[in-house]
Scaffold this active site. Structure first.
Site, mmCIF file in Angstrom:
data_model
loop_
_atom_site.group_PDB
_atom_site.id
_atom_site.type_symbol
_atom_site.label_atom_id
_atom_site.label_comp_id
_atom_site.label_asym_id
_atom_site.label_seq_id
_atom_site.Cartn_x
_atom_site.Cartn_y
_atom_site.Cartn_z
ATOM 1 N N SER A 40 -41.054 49.362 78.647
ATOM 2 C CA SER A 40 -39.973 49.705 79.581
ATOM 3 C C SER A 40 -39.068 50.773 78.962
ATOM 4 C CB SER A 40 -39.117 48.476 79.903
ATOM 5 O OG SER A 40 -39.900 47.460 80.437
ATOM 6 N N GLY A 46 -38.823 58.018 86.064
ATOM 7 C CA GLY A 46 -37.740 57.437 86.844
ATOM 8 C C GLY A 46 -38.175 56.216 87.611
ATOM 9 N N GLU A 110 -42.765 63.112 91.863
ATOM 10 C CA GLU A 110 -43.952 63.078 91.005
ATOM 11 C C GLU A 110 -45.190 63.171 91.893
ATOM 12 O OE1 GLU A 110 -43.906 60.398 87.600
ATOM 13 O OE2 GLU A 110 -41.842 59.878 88.074
ATOM 14 N N HIS A 225 -53.044 58.087 82.492
ATOM 15 C CA HIS A 225 -52.042 59.114 82.832
ATOM 16 C C HIS A 225 -52.659 60.482 82.553
ATOM 17 C CE1 HIS A 225 -48.351 61.436 82.959
ATOM 18 N NE2 HIS A 225 -47.716 60.379 83.433
ATOM 19 N N ARG A 267 -52.642 60.234 90.390
ATOM 20 C CA ARG A 267 -53.005 60.227 88.968
ATOM 21 C C ARG A 267 -54.498 60.089 88.695
ATOM 22 N NH1 ARG A 267 -48.117 56.724 86.289
ATOM 23 N NH2 ARG A 267 -46.646 58.403 86.640
ATOM 24 N N HIS A 328 -52.574 54.333 80.321
ATOM 25 C CA HIS A 328 -51.121 54.283 80.538
ATOM 26 C C HIS A 328 -50.635 52.967 81.145
ATOM 27 C CE1 HIS A 328 -47.123 55.732 81.384
ATOM 28 N NE2 HIS A 328 -47.273 55.655 82.694
ATOM 29 N N GLU A 352 -45.868 44.164 84.027
ATOM 30 C CA GLU A 352 -47.215 44.756 83.986
ATOM 31 C C GLU A 352 -48.322 43.730 83.794
ATOM 32 O OE1 GLU A 352 -47.262 48.243 81.543
ATOM 33 O OE2 GLU A 352 -49.427 48.464 81.709
ATOM 34 N N ARG A 363 -51.657 53.047 90.763
ATOM 35 C CA ARG A 363 -50.217 52.968 91.028
ATOM 36 C C ARG A 363 -49.622 54.333 91.362
ATOM 37 N NH1 ARG A 363 -45.931 53.805 87.691
ATOM 38 N NH2 ARG A 363 -47.157 53.664 85.770
HETATM 39 C C1 SIN Z 1 -44.139 59.595 83.950
HETATM 40 O O1 SIN Z 1 -42.973 59.911 83.741
HETATM 41 O O2 SIN Z 1 -45.038 60.423 84.156
HETATM 42 C C2 SIN Z 1 -44.513 58.164 83.940
HETATM 43 C C3 SIN Z 1 -43.868 57.454 85.031
HETATM 44 C C4 SIN Z 1 -44.718 56.315 85.511
HETATM 45 O O3 SIN Z 1 -45.574 55.826 84.764
HETATM 46 O O4 SIN Z 1 -44.581 55.968 86.681
#
Ligand code: SIN
Length: 428
Positions: A40, A46, A110, A225, A267, A328, A352, A363
């Protein structure tokens, strides 16, 4: 030891759960490492929120589309509908989200989001949130936090959870009698070679669930990620280059400096495109160009990422940085209902390590902090509804049948858990 509620894990879900339990309830929070070494604290981008009623349908659809429509729709609805309350809670505890000159919350974006709806604090949103939860928890006389204290197993009898076996910081083994146990042990990145997670997060609760036939769900749904900083040597932890940098304009290039992909794809899709490009180019990374973000925005929004890149020898104002996908996040986990109850009475799971199906197969970025907080609070509210203490006789009998000798060889147990988790996740 005896406690009303034992929470294993002091990331945002464990702490938020503790903070929403009644003040006359004795809560013990244990954590395997120090109180700040949890994922965390690492969250950069965000936390999503419903910015207004007009965004509800789009936010819902973005979450489902990213999750390949395998999401539990009721979980998604609960999460989105609860987001404004969570932000209000956090702000009341001093969390400082970025605001404009009129004092209104600012939102970033994002991948796979159709609009900006992510509240943030520079590029260290997770640290801002979790450090405030920690401060708040320390003010509460009913909450005790024990660092370097490891959950070794849950204690159950006839399919009911009665407590746990823990190892204290000084190595002492102990049985804990608890009315409820909450598993908030975080992700599984520690069993992967390259991961953005802390190495000690090895999915212990998953191994315990397997041991005691607690139901699991979507167990192979692991998120990679797309962009972590490439370094040649093996690192302890892969460093994230936040997706919000791509949301603010950063571009990805192949080995010849040409764009090869839409940087804001979901992603899993983007990761696949990057892996294909690396294979085509015969490289171990692709390039990310942060110079596409206006420099004032770079400085004010991403100071910590820029500083980390500088320490690794990259001047992001004048050159591209090499990035590579890494493990990730874990979408699957211990199956829970909408109140975070597992299949075993008096055992809850949040964050998680839990799976309520909200994320589906993949996600949506920045839904993790929100989901963790929303369903941790619901777990606390559900536990608070219980009247009276447990059947003390049954509890004593369950604890008596456990021998601490079975837990003395910590290395053997750790290895057993690691192998079990790798096997169930399909990690080689
Ligand atoms: C990121 O800042 O790319 C990660 C945020 C996330 O895992 O949702």
């Amino acid at each position: 030891m005896e406690t009303d509620i034992l929470i294993a894990g002091c990331g945002c879900s464990g702490l938020y759960c503790a903070l929403h339990l009644p003040s006359d309830c004795q809560v013990t929070v244990i954590t395997k490492a120090d109180e700040e070494s949890n994922d965390s604290f690492l969250a950069q981008g965000g936390m999503c929120m419903l910015t207004g009623e007009e965004d509800y349908d789009a936010y819902f659809e973005d979450t489902l589309a990213a999750g390949h429509y395998e999401n539990d729709r009721a979980s998604v609805e609960i999460m989105i509908r609860s987001s404004q309350d969570v932000v209000e809670d956090l702000v009341s505890w001093g969390v400082d989200f970025q605001r404009d000159e009129q004092g209104q919350l600012m939102y970033t974006r994002e991948g796979a989001h159709s609009k900006s709806r992510i509240v943030f604090h520079e590029d260290i949103t997770g640290k801002e949130i979790t450090s405030h939860l920690l401060m708040e928890a320390k003010k509460r006389p009913n909450i005790t936090i024990l660092e370097y204290t490891t959950l070794l197993d849950i204690i159950c009898s006839d399919g009911i959870c009665y407590g746990a076996v823990i190892r204290r910081a000084d190595g002492t083994l102990e049985k804990v009698a608890a009315d409820n146990v909450v598993l908030a042990t975080g992700g599984v990145g520690g069993v992967y070679f390259h991961s953005t997670n802390f190495r000690h997060l090895t999915g212990d609760a998953i191994a315990m669930a397997l041991r005691h036939n607690v139901a699991l769900k979507d167990i192979t749904y692991v998120q990679i990620h797309p962009t972590t900083l490439y370094v040649k040597e093996k690192e302890t932890r892969s460093f994230l280059i936040s997706e919000s940098m791509r949301g603010e304009g950063a571009k990805l290039y192949d080995k010849n400096g040409n764009r090869f992909v839409d940087e804001l794809l979901p992603r899993d899709v983007l990761t696949q495109k990057i892996q294909e490009q690396m294979q085509k180019d015969g490289t171990d990374y692709v390039w990310e160009d942060l110079r596409q973000i206006p420099s004032e925005e770079l400085d004010s929004h991403f100071p910590n990422i820029i500083e980390h890149c500088r320490q690794m020898g990259y001047d992001v104002y004048n050159e591209c940085i090499p990035v590579v996908p890494a493990q990730h996040y874990f979408m699957g986990g211990i199956r829970v209902d909408h109140e975070s109850r597992t299949s075993m009475p008096h055992l809850y799971a949040v964050g998680e390590t839990a799976c309520n199906g909200v994320h589906g197969k993949n996600r949506l970025a920045s839904n993790s902090l929100l989901e963790s907080l929303v369903f941790a609070k619901r777990a606390a509210q559900d536990m608070a509804k219980e009247s009276g203490r447990r059947d003390a006789k049954a509890q004593q009998a369950a604890l008596a049948q456990v021998s601490l000798d079975d837990y003395r060889d910590g290395n053997r147990l750790e290895e057993e858990y690691r192998v079990a988790v790798q096997k169930v996740l399909g990690v080689h």
